[in-house]
Enzyme design. Sequence first.
Site, PDB file in Angstrom:
ATOM      1  N   TYR A  31     107.733 -64.787  24.710  1.00 55.35           N
ATOM      2  CA  TYR A  31     108.255 -66.279  24.361  1.00 55.35           C
ATOM      3  C   TYR A  31     109.779 -65.921  23.959  1.00 55.35           C
ATOM      4  O   TYR A  31     110.342 -67.143  24.123  1.00 55.35           O
ATOM      5  CB  TYR A  31     107.477 -66.764  22.661  1.00 55.35           C
ATOM      6  CG  TYR A  31     106.028 -67.150  23.068  1.00 55.35           C
ATOM      7  CD1 TYR A  31     105.417 -66.955  24.326  1.00 55.35           C
ATOM      8  CD2 TYR A  31     105.365 -67.566  22.132  1.00 55.35           C
ATOM      9  CE1 TYR A  31     104.087 -67.258  24.711  1.00 55.35           C
ATOM     10  CE2 TYR A  31     104.030 -68.136  22.269  1.00 55.35           C
ATOM     11  CZ  TYR A  31     103.381 -67.913  23.454  1.00 55.35           C
ATOM     12  OH  TYR A  31     102.114 -68.171  23.655  1.00 55.35           O
ATOM     13  N   LYS A  47      96.649 -54.908  26.030  1.00 59.25           N
ATOM     14  CA  LYS A  47      96.164 -54.973  27.469  1.00 59.25           C
ATOM     15  C   LYS A  47      96.770 -53.585  28.064  1.00 59.25           C
ATOM     16  O   LYS A  47      97.657 -53.607  29.022  1.00 59.25           O
ATOM     17  CB  LYS A  47      96.647 -56.171  28.152  1.00 59.25           C
ATOM     18  CG  LYS A  47      96.139 -56.408  29.312  1.00 59.25           C
ATOM     19  CD  LYS A  47      94.622 -56.662  29.334  1.00 59.25           C
ATOM     20  CE  LYS A  47      94.253 -56.981  30.859  1.00 59.25           C
ATOM     21  NZ  LYS A  47      92.615 -56.869  30.992  1.00 59.25           N
ATOM     22  N   ASP A  76      91.140 -58.963  26.781  1.00 56.50           N
ATOM     23  CA  ASP A  76      90.031 -59.955  27.302  1.00 56.50           C
ATOM     24  C   ASP A  76      88.703 -59.566  26.463  1.00 56.50           C
ATOM     25  O   ASP A  76      87.943 -60.666  26.238  1.00 56.50           O
ATOM     26  CB  ASP A  76      89.943 -59.602  28.821  1.00 56.50           C
ATOM     27  CG  ASP A  76      90.193 -57.989  29.272  1.00 56.50           C
ATOM     28  OD1 ASP A  76      90.556 -57.451  28.295  1.00 56.50           O
ATOM     29  OD2 ASP A  76      89.712 -57.667  30.367  1.00 56.50           O
ATOM     30  N   ASP A 131      98.664 -65.753  19.987  1.00 59.75           N
ATOM     31  CA  ASP A 131      98.869 -67.442  20.010  1.00 59.75           C
ATOM     32  C   ASP A 131      97.444 -68.025  20.595  1.00 59.75           C
ATOM     33  O   ASP A 131      96.954 -68.903  19.903  1.00 59.75           O
ATOM     34  CB  ASP A 131      99.701 -67.862  21.085  1.00 59.75           C
ATOM     35  CG  ASP A 131     100.403 -69.335  20.992  1.00 59.75           C
ATOM     36  OD1 ASP A 131      99.728 -69.970  20.050  1.00 59.75           O
ATOM     37  OD2 ASP A 131     100.898 -69.922  21.843  1.00 59.75           O
ATOM     38  N   ASP A 185      93.950 -69.542  17.801  1.00 59.87           N
ATOM     39  CA  ASP A 185      93.470 -70.666  18.288  1.00 59.87           C
ATOM     40  C   ASP A 185      91.834 -70.769  18.456  1.00 59.87           C
ATOM     41  O   ASP A 185      91.198 -71.526  17.863  1.00 59.87           O
ATOM     42  CB  ASP A 185      93.852 -71.740  19.368  1.00 59.87           C
ATOM     43  CG  ASP A 185      95.403 -72.271  18.915  1.00 59.87           C
ATOM     44  OD1 ASP A 185      95.867 -72.330  17.759  1.00 59.87           O
ATOM     45  OD2 ASP A 185      95.691 -73.286  19.731  1.00 59.87           O
TER      46      ASP A 185
END
Length: 357
Positions: free
Chosen positions: A142, A192, A224, A248, A252
Site C-alpha cells: 500500500y 507467504k 492461504d 487488511d 475483515d
Amino acid sequence: MTKNIAVIKGDGIGPEIIEEAVKILNAVGEKFGHGFNYTYVLMGGIAIDETGDPLPKETVEKCLSSDSVLLGAVGGPKWDKGEGSKRPEAGLLGIRSALKLFANIRPAKLLKPLASACPLKTEITDKGLDLVIVRELIGGAYFGEKRTYTDEKGHKTASDLMKYSDYEIERICRVAFEMAKKRRNKVTSIDKANVLDSSRLWREVSHKIASEYPEVGFSDMLVDNAAMQLVRDPAQFDVIVTENLFGDILSDEASMITGSLGMIPSASLGEGTLGLYEPIHGSAPDIAGQNKANPIAAILSAAMMLRYGFDMAEEADTVEKAVDRALDEGFRTGDIMSEGKRLVSCSEMGDKIASFI
Ligand code: NAD
C-alpha cells in the site's frame, strides 16, 4: 488521573456514535475519579466543507499534543467525486502517517448473546472465538512505489512494490508478543514465505523476535492456509501478526465471523502511548442522522483507549462488561436485532451501557 483526548466525530453516523462513546467515558471518569478533557477537531468530509482540506494542519497539531485520539468515521457519497488528495479517506491515511501509527490492532471476539449472528457452525463456535489481529499499517504494497506505464511491447502495465525493512517487521512483531503476554501467550505469524522475498525476511525477523519471548508460543502460517483456518478452527488463534495487505483481508474475514460491523473496535498504535481508536465500520450514510446506528464499536474503541492508551485495565473491563450486560439483557440496535429482543436507538443503547458502568 487527567487525560486529554482529541475527538474526531467525522461524517455520517460518526457524530452519533461518538456522542455515546463520550457518554461512556464520562461515566467511567465519574466512577473511577478520572478527568477526561475533550478537544473536538475536524477531519474527513466535514473538514473539506469547512476548510477545503480533509486533514487540516490544526487537527494534526491538536492530535499530536493529546494523550489519545478517538475517531468516529469519515466519508460519504457527497465527497466521492473529489480527486484523491481531496477525499475524506485522504484524511484517514494522513492522520495515521502523521501520528506514525504502524500497528493496527483489531480484536475479533464472538459475544455469547450474539452467537446466532455468526455464520459458522455451532460445533466450531462452541470452542470459542477470541483473537486479535496485529496488522502492519504503514508499509508493504500500500505504501511501496506505484507505477502505471506502457511496457516495451506496448502493454499497459501497473505495479505496486511490496517492500519491508527489518526494523518495520521487528517493531510490529514486538507489539504482537507484548499483546500475547497480556492474553493467552500465543502468536501466529502469517506470511507467504514460499513465494515472496518480503515474506522470507518477515519470517527471519519474526523468528528472531520470538526467541526474545520464550514464554510465548510461536508458529508461522502461510496466508492461504490462514484464510482457511479462520473459518475452519478460529479457536486455535490468540494473536495473529501479519503485513499490511494480508492483514487488511484477514481482519475483515475475522470481523465477519463475529457478526455485525457495528460491534468491532480497533486501535492504531505507534512507538509511544499516543494511539488512534476507531470502530472498523464506515460512516453508514444510509442510516446517518436517524439515531439508529449501533454505538457499541465506538464504545469498545473507547475501552481499547482506556486499556492500551491509558493503562486503565479495570476501567476497560468495566466498559466491556457493561456492553455484555446490555446485550445479555436483550437490548439491540437494528443491525443486531433478532426475535424476542428489545429494539433500542443509538442513544438508548448508550444510556443503557452507561447505567451499567
Ligand atoms: P459502512 O461500514 O459505512 O456501512 C456498511 C453497512 O453496514 C451499511 O448498511 C451500514 O448501515 C451498516 N453499518 C455500518 N456501521 C454500522 C453501525 N455502527 N450500526 C449499524 N449499522 C452499521 O461501509 P460503506 O457503506 O462501504 O461505506 C460508507 C462510507 O464510509 C464510505 O464513504 C466509505 O469510504 C467510508 N468508510 C470509512 C471508514 C473509516 O472512517 N474508517 C471505513 C470504511 C468506510
